[in-house]
Scaffold this motif. Structure first.
Motif, PDB file in Angstrom:
ATOM      1  N   TYR A 123       0.852  -1.206   0.000  1.00  0.00           N
ATOM      2  CA  TYR A 123       0.000   0.000   0.000  1.00  0.00           C
ATOM      3  C   TYR A 123       0.882   1.248   0.000  1.00  0.00           C
ATOM      4  O   TYR A 123       0.886   2.020   0.960  1.00  0.00           O
ATOM      5  CB  TYR A 123      -0.932   0.003   1.219  1.00  0.00           C
ATOM      6  N   CYS A 129      -0.035   5.311   1.098  1.00  0.00           N
ATOM      7  CA  CYS A 129      -1.228   5.448   1.958  1.00  0.00           C
ATOM      8  C   CYS A 129      -1.135   4.456   3.115  1.00  0.00           C
ATOM      9  O   CYS A 129      -0.344   3.519   3.078  1.00  0.00           O
ATOM     10  CB  CYS A 129      -2.501   5.209   1.162  1.00  0.00           C
ATOM     11  N   SER A 130      -1.938   4.701   4.135  1.00  0.00           N
ATOM     12  CA  SER A 130      -1.899   3.803   5.296  1.00  0.00           C
ATOM     13  C   SER A 130      -2.596   2.486   4.965  1.00  0.00           C
ATOM     14  O   SER A 130      -3.576   2.456   4.215  1.00  0.00           O
ATOM     15  CB  SER A 130      -2.568   4.471   6.497  1.00  0.00           C
ATOM     16  N   SER A 131      -2.093   1.411   5.547  1.00  0.00           N
ATOM     17  CA  SER A 131      -2.637   0.073   5.275  1.00  0.00           C
ATOM     18  C   SER A 131      -4.005  -0.093   5.944  1.00  0.00           C
ATOM     19  O   SER A 131      -4.214   0.393   7.058  1.00  0.00           O
ATOM     20  CB  SER A 131      -1.693  -1.001   5.817  1.00  0.00           C
TER      21      SER A 131
END
Length: 486
Positions: free
Chosen positions: A142, A145-147
């Motif tokens: 990812y 962006c944050s997972s």
């Protein structure tokens, strides 16, 4: 006498024992010096050194004072481990703090420790380390962006299940994996150290000019900085949890401590120097993950190696946490402080599989609920409360029972220093920044009283529990074990 004599706790209905008429089972003595060093160093080097430096610097305010905190934490861990090494040569039983508190202070405080450790501290610590492993493991999928939390939690749960299978199959397999991952993470730290030395040789020393400027001197700030540093050193006492599985514990225990902790301390200091060589203090403070930022700055296109290294490091650390944490549950059950089924071992594999499965189940619940973050934040508070109690027990034995045989003696000033540090670390955050969560933790510890008196003191066991134990014994192929107190 004050030293409580141990007795083997058998199943309350010996007719159901799978080992009836045979010699009782024992866990194998599979942990040698190299595995012992790996268990200590491998558990200590987890996610902390890759995440905590920015928080130590944040609370201390200057590079030089943060390095002093890292050195002081290493010294405190060393003093604590040396004190525990003497305890381990007096009381040659597995179980760490639990067994020492039981033999010195008696059943009630030992039960409170086991209850808190088995239900709260160990599973929460394991869940936290597995979640940090999952964060790094899924991050490359990812980018930018944050997972998603669902993916992270599923990966962490898979990690726990894999660890459960490994540790239930074979002790030697678990220790071999520990050795391999310890070597891998030491290699990763050496890459960071060498990179830092190269940067210093090129003259990147701006972070070390006026290094004590902006130092914070508040008692509370220093205490919180210690908590952050000590989280990275946690695991210094892990070998005491598996004393009965050590080859020649009277020799292996002190030697492993004397090799592992100075090695980790030196590496931590050099890694922090490397971070400060690559980044200014303000850059380090604004970094979400210090090691990854360092990798981006120094390794360029090879920065992915750092993310891989952190994932490997946290997996190895969670394996060590799981290996020793399951033993606390197993030993407490063997002494009658937990359900009898948890004190049994697999009849062929000789691993404490019921205790490991129980620890795994509680950790999975914590991962699913995701409400354990505040508990982990106060992990050090609980840990140093019981470390202080254990060290006071050693001081009692040194003063009142000097005649007890021991193959290793630590100078009395060392446990005194550790006890003073424990008192400071427990009281400093309460006095400086009292928080309601600490009250919740204290209430949880003392809620064990409700269970202790009916179940342990007066042994009021419902009849259906015996039938459940019998069926679980047959299903899991486990039998009662006996201690091997050499």
């Amino acid at each position: 006498s004050t030293m409580r004599k141990g007795k083997t706790t058998d199943s309350p209905h010996s007719s159901t024992d799978l080992s009836e008429g045979k010699e009782k089972l024992r866990l194998k003595q599979e942990v040698g010096l190299i595995s012992g060093v790996s268990l200590i160093a491998g558990t200590m080097i987890g996610s902390g050194i890759f995440m905590s430096p920015e928080w130590v610097l944040h609370h201390m305010g200057s590079p030089a004072s943060s390095l002093l905190i890292w050195a002081a934490c290493g010294l405190l861990a060393m003093f604590g481990a040396l004190s525990y090494a003497e305890l381990g040569t007096i009381i040659k039983e597995s179980g760490g703090e639990y067994i020492y508190i039981l033999r010195i202070f008696g059943s009630f405080p030992a039960f409170l420790f086991a209850y808190t450790s088995v239900i709260l501290v160990r599973p929460a610590g394991l869940a936290a380390v597995c979640l940090s492993f999952a964060e790094y493991a899924v991050a490359p999928f990812y980018p930018g962006c944050s997972s998603p939390q669902v993916v992270v939690k599923c990966t962490a749960a898979a990690c726990i299940l894999l660890l459960t299978i490994i540790n239930c199959l074979n002790v030697r397999l678990a220790t071999s994996i520990m050795n391999i991952f310890t070597a891998a993470k030491l290699l990763a730290l050496l890459v960071i150290v060498v990179g830092g030395l190269v940067l210093l040789a090129k003259g990147q020393t701006q972070s070390f000019q006026n290094a004590f400027q902006n130092t914070t001197a508040g008692i509370g700030a220093v205490g919180v900085a210690f908590y952050q540093g000590l989280w990275s050193y946690d695991g210094w006492n892990n070998l005491n949890y598996v004393t009965e599985e050590l080859k020649k514990p009277e020799v292996t225990l002190p030697r492993a401590v004397m090799i592992a902790i100075p090695l980790v301390t030196c590496l931590y200091l050099l890694v922090n120097v490397s971070y400060l060589a690559a980044m200014t203090p303000s850059e380090l403070l604004s970094s979400g993950a210090v090691a990854v930022t360092w990798g981006d700055k120094v390794l360029g296109s090879w920065a992915w190696l750092i993310s891989l290294s952190v994932a490997l490091s946290t997996f190895g650390s969670s394996n060590g946490t799981f290996f020793s944490g399951g033993r606390v549950c197993y030993i407490a059950a063997r002494e009658g402080h937990m359900p009898g089924i948890l004190s049994m071992a697999h009849v062929r594999r000789l691993t404490p599989s019921p205790a490991l499965l129980f620890t795994s189940a509680v950790s999975l619940i914590m991962i699913i609920s995701g409400s354990f973050t505040s508990i982990v934040n106060f992990f050090s508070f609980i840990a140093w409360l019981f470390y202080g109690m254990t060290i006071s027990g050693l001081l009692y034995l040194k003063i009142k029972k000097p005649e007890l045989p021991r193959s290793y003696k630590v100078p009395i000033i060392i446990p005194i220093i550790v006890l003073m540090a424990a008192v400071y670390l427990v009281l400093a955050p309460i006095i400086d920044q009292p928080q309601i969560e600490i009250l919740y933790i204290v209430l949880f510890i003392f809620s064990g009283i409700i269970l202790y008196f009916p179940l342990v003191r007066f042994k009021c066991h419902p009849r259906f529990l015996q039938r459940v134990t019998l069926h679980l014994q047959l299903f899991l192929e486990v039998a009662p074990t006996t201690r091997d107190a050499n």
